[in-house]
Structures are given as structure tokens and as C-alpha cells.
Design an enzyme around this catalytic site. Structure first.
Site, PDB file in Angstrom:
ATOM      1  N   THR A  15       0.805  -1.213   0.000  1.00 22.53           N
ATOM      2  CA  THR A  15       0.000   0.000   0.000  1.00 22.53           C
ATOM      3  C   THR A  15       0.843   1.269   0.000  1.00 22.53           C
ATOM      4  O   THR A  15       0.495   2.262  -0.644  1.00 22.53           O
ATOM      5  CB  THR A  15      -0.940   0.005   1.232  1.00 22.53           C
ATOM      6  OG1 THR A  15      -1.789  -1.140   1.181  1.00 22.53           O
ATOM      7  CG2 THR A  15      -1.804   1.254   1.263  1.00 22.53           C
ATOM      8  N   ASP A  59       2.212  -7.861  -4.137  1.00 18.59           N
ATOM      9  CA  ASP A  59       1.256  -7.742  -3.041  1.00 18.59           C
ATOM     10  C   ASP A  59       1.738  -8.663  -1.921  1.00 18.59           C
ATOM     11  O   ASP A  59       2.152  -9.798  -2.177  1.00 18.59           O
ATOM     12  CB  ASP A  59      -0.138  -8.169  -3.511  1.00 18.59           C
ATOM     13  CG  ASP A  59      -1.200  -7.915  -2.457  1.00 18.59           C
ATOM     14  OD1 ASP A  59      -1.188  -8.628  -1.432  1.00 18.59           O
ATOM     15  OD2 ASP A  59      -2.031  -7.020  -2.648  1.00 18.59           O
ATOM     16  N   SER A  60       1.682  -8.190  -0.685  1.00 16.63           N
ATOM     17  CA  SER A  60       2.263  -8.990   0.403  1.00 16.63           C
ATOM     18  C   SER A  60       1.576 -10.339   0.572  1.00 16.63           C
ATOM     19  O   SER A  60       2.161 -11.279   1.109  1.00 16.63           O
ATOM     20  CB  SER A  60       2.237  -8.216   1.718  1.00 16.63           C
ATOM     21  OG  SER A  60       0.922  -8.050   2.192  1.00 16.63           O
ATOM     22  N   ASP A  92       0.473  -6.900   5.497  1.00 15.43           N
ATOM     23  CA  ASP A  92      -0.170  -8.160   5.874  1.00 15.43           C
ATOM     24  C   ASP A  92       0.812  -9.268   6.229  1.00 15.43           C
ATOM     25  O   ASP A  92       0.587 -10.038   7.167  1.00 15.43           O
ATOM     26  CB  ASP A  92      -1.105  -8.639   4.762  1.00 15.43           C
ATOM     27  CG  ASP A  92      -2.384  -7.830   4.683  1.00 15.43           C
ATOM     28  OD1 ASP A  92      -2.655  -7.060   5.631  1.00 15.43           O
ATOM     29  OD2 ASP A  92      -3.113  -7.948   3.681  1.00 15.43           O
ATOM     30  N   THR A 167       3.837  -8.917  15.401  1.00 15.95           N
ATOM     31  CA  THR A 167       2.631  -9.537  14.853  1.00 15.95           C
ATOM     32  C   THR A 167       1.695  -8.417  14.408  1.00 15.95           C
ATOM     33  O   THR A 167       1.548  -7.417  15.112  1.00 15.95           O
ATOM     34  CB  THR A 167       1.908 -10.383  15.922  1.00 15.95           C
ATOM     35  OG1 THR A 167       2.767 -11.450  16.334  1.00 15.95           O
ATOM     36  CG2 THR A 167       0.621 -10.980  15.376  1.00 15.95           C
ATOM     37  N   THR A 278       2.416 -20.592  21.431  1.00 17.95           N
ATOM     38  CA  THR A 278       1.115 -20.217  21.971  1.00 17.95           C
ATOM     39  C   THR A 278       0.289 -19.451  20.958  1.00 17.95           C
ATOM     40  O   THR A 278       0.817 -18.694  20.141  1.00 17.95           O
ATOM     41  CB  THR A 278       1.267 -19.382  23.259  1.00 17.95           C
ATOM     42  OG1 THR A 278      -0.039 -18.972  23.714  1.00 17.95           O
ATOM     43  CG2 THR A 278       2.113 -18.139  23.028  1.00 17.95           C
ATOM     44  N   GLN A 279      -1.031 -19.645  21.025  1.00 18.05           N
ATOM     45  CA  GLN A 279      -1.946 -18.883  20.191  1.00 18.05           C
ATOM     46  C   GLN A 279      -2.053 -17.433  20.652  1.00 18.05           C
ATOM     47  O   GLN A 279      -2.486 -16.565  19.901  1.00 18.05           O
ATOM     48  CB  GLN A 279      -3.342 -19.517  20.209  1.00 18.05           C
ATOM     49  CG  GLN A 279      -3.404 -20.896  19.601  1.00 18.05           C
ATOM     50  CD  GLN A 279      -4.803 -21.493  19.657  1.00 18.05           C
ATOM     51  OE1 GLN A 279      -5.776 -20.806  19.933  1.00 18.05           O
ATOM     52  NE2 GLN A 279      -4.888 -22.792  19.391  1.00 18.05           N
ATOM     53  N   CYS A 280      -1.682 -17.157  21.891  1.00 20.42           N
ATOM     54  CA  CYS A 280      -1.748 -15.802  22.432  1.00 20.42           C
ATOM     55  C   CYS A 280      -0.676 -14.926  21.775  1.00 20.42           C
ATOM     56  O   CYS A 280       0.410 -15.411  21.452  1.00 20.42           O
ATOM     57  CB  CYS A 280      -1.521 -15.808  23.941  1.00 20.42           C
ATOM     58  SG  CYS A 280      -2.611 -16.916  24.855  1.00 20.42           S
TER      59      CYS A 280
END
Length: 342
Positions: A15, A59-60, A92, A167, A278-280
Site C-alpha cells: 500500500t 502484493d504482500s 499483511d 505480529t 502459543t496462540q496468544c
């Protein structure tokens, strides 16, 4: 007299490199050869800036290992000529690419700063100009004739993060990234404040070395309530699969069902590398803290500690390319190589 830093600005796509055609309303790729004309603020920077744009901006969402290698080779080919590098990239998958480059460059002695934007550079309310200008300033920071930053960073919305700790957390806000397990390396306000205690320190007696032998025969398996044996068996039976990033609950917990552990144990015994993250977005895997993770540790699942999923994927591909034994793989993965884990 203060030395002018030479900065190479590399546009890969995304972008930030778009401007609006006000006749049609459509976004089109920005001509980076005309960078100074479109961003006159760059003229007052004390650094010497050269630009390089990919012939076909990516594009990412289309980023892959081949693209990572292309970015890394571009930097490596120009490494001796420039004092720092700024990579413009779609947001992204920026954390994936930036994490990958952190592993590609062993003993990095110059800054590689990734940035992008949520709005195109020609938009009236764009965040692109500030992100770009400050990233260039950061890439050119020197102290006693040496770069202040000697690692791969990601700059977005007034904060510089260690790239392999980031992230993307928001698709709409300018503050698109977070790094919950590591302090920002620098913050931009009235002054540009560097957190020297948080910086990664290279061994300046050794030369920077590039690694490009990644193995992308990996997948991410996210645990969820109701996941069943057929799904897990099917995914882990993919021909050629070498490694799995297992996204578990909380501090590394997963179902203790016999079928689940039996499948993992069998696949690991057949040579599959399984890494527990971990998903966290914050916190750490501590296998053995709860009963639901004790068995994972016993069957040979590798602890990702507080590594992000993005960095875990990149590190897994990097180490699989080294063709290590399971014991050596486990030791190295659980060791911080580029500051990616505590």
C-alpha cells in the site's frame, strides 16, 4: 564533520507505494524514481538516499520464500555500498518476511528496517510519509561512526520493533503491529528515543553471512475445541512435510486425548519436527507447567518459548534447510539466534 549515511530504499510492493489517480479513483504503483518530487520532506534529511523498486511490485499476500530470497540478495549485493536499508513492504505479511530476513543474515552489522502503511502515500491522511521518513532516519543513525541499529527492525506508527518479535494485530488502525514479548527498540515523538538496552548486539569481529537455504515444507496446525483425529492425521500426512508449528492454548497446552498424542508421537518418530507456540500474541510456552502439556514434552515436541508464530515459521524453514538431527534441531530452536525469543 558528521558523516552522511547512505541509505538504500527498496520498494517490494504494498500500500505504501500506491498513489491515487484522481481522475479514475484507482490506486496505481508509485514511481520511486520521482520520490523526492513527491515527498519533498526527504530533501532536508541528512542522509543520501538511493531507491530501488522491484520491476513487478508484489502484493504482500503473494510473498513466498523466493521473494524473501530476492529481497535478501538485493540487500546482500549492495551491503558494502550502503550504511543502512529500508524495505517497503505490504503490512499483511511484513512480520513473516522481516522475521525471515533476520535469520537469513547471520551477524548482521547494519540496519534493515521494514515499514509500510495502512493508507497509500498519496492519500491526504496517509501514515506513509511519517513511517517512511522516520525509518530512513533510523536506518541512518550512527554513533562513533557505527550504526546504532544492527538488526532487522520493523517501524510502524512511532515505534521501532525487533522484526522477529512482531505480529500484525489490526487491519484498520495506524497502530497495526504489536510486540508484546519485547520492548520497542526506539520510539518517535518530539525526539527519536532509542532504547539501547533492548538492542541486539552483533559480533563486529565477524562478517555478516547470508543464508538462503530455506525449506518451506511446513504448515501451521492451530488447535481448537472439537479438532478431530481425521483432520490431524490428514494434515500431518501431507507428502514431503518436514515441520509443523503447533499453535496451542495458553502456555503450550493441547488436548490430552490418546489419539492426538499417538498421532504426534508417531509422526515425530518418523522424522517430523513439531514446534509448540502459543496462540496468544503475548506470553510464553512453558511445557510441563500443566498436565495437558507434560505429554507433549515427553514425546519430543520442541518448545517455542515466547516466539511469535511468524518468527517460528521462518526459523523452522531456516533450520530445516540445515538438515539437522532431531537433538541438534531441538537445541538450536530453543536457543535465541537473533533475539527472537527470551
Amino acid at each position: 564533520m558528521k558523516k552522511r549515511a547512505k541509505i538504500l530504499l527498496i520498494y517490494t510492493g504494498g500500500t505504501i507505494g500506491m498513489i491515487k489517480d484522481y481522475d479514475s479513483g484507482a490506486l496505481k504503483a508509485f514511481n520511486f524514481d520521482e520520490l523526492l518530487q513527491n515527498i519533498p520532506e526527504l530533501k532536508i534529511l541528512e542522509h543520501e538516499i538511493d531507491t530501488l523498486s522491484f520491476d513487478d511490485p508484489i502484493d504482500s499476500s503473494n510473498m513466498n520464500v523466493e521473494c524473501w530470497v530476492k529481497v535478501a540478495n538485493t540487500i546482500n549485493e549492495n551491503f558494502e555500498t550502503y550504511d543502512g536499508f529500508v524495505v517497503l513492504h505490504g503490512s499483511d505479511t511484513m512480520s513473516y518476511t522481516a522475521s525471515a530476513l533476520s535469520f537469513m543474515f547471520e551477524n548482521l552489522t547494519k540496519p534493515i528496517i521494514f515499514t509500510g502503511s495502512q493508507l497509500p502515500i498519496g492519500d491526504l491522511r496517509t501514515d506513509a510519509k511519517e513511517n517512511l521518513i522516520t525509518s530512513i532516519q533510523i536506518a541512518g543513525l550512527q554513533k562513533n561512526g557505527k550504526p546504532v541499529i544492527s538488526e532487522v527492525g520493523l517501524y510502524f506508527e512511532y515505534k521501532l520493533y525487533r522484526a522477529n518479535r512482531t505480529t500484525k494485530i489490526n487491519a484498520e488502525h495506524f497502530q497495526a503491529f504489536a510486540s508484546l514479548n519485547h520492548h520497542p527498540l526506539a520510539e518517535s515523538g518530539v525526539y527519536l528515543s532509542v532504547n539501547y538496552n533492548a538492542l541486539w548486539r552483533p559480533n563486529r569481529r565477524q562478517k555478516t553471512k547470508l543464508h538462503t537455504g530455506f525449506n518451506n515444507e511446513v504448515l501451521i496446525l492451530k488447535i481448537f475445541p472439537g479438532i478431530n483425529a481425521k483432520t490431524v492425521e490428514y494434515m500431518l500426512s501431507k507428502p514431503g512435510l518436514k515441520g509443523v508449528v503447533l499453535e496451542t492454548y495458553g502456555s503450550g497446552n493441547a488436548p490430552s486425548d490418546e489419539w492426538f498424542l499417538d498421532i504426534l508421537k508417531r509422526k515425530i518418530s518418523e522424522g517430523l519436527f513439531v514446534v509448540n507456540v502459543t496462540q496468544c500474541i503475548g506470553g510464553s510456552v512453558v511445557m510441563g507447567q500443566y498436565e495437558t502439556s507434560v505429554q507433549l514434552k515427553k514425546i519430543g515436541v520442541v518448545s517455542g518459548k515466547d516466539i511469535s508464530t511468524e518468527a517460528a515459521v521462518a526459523k523452522l524453514m531456516y533450520l530445516l534447510g540445515k538438515e539437522l538431527s532431531p537433538k541438534v534441531f531441538k537445541t538450536i530452536f530453543e536457543t535465541s539466534l537473533r533475539g527472537e525469543m527470551s
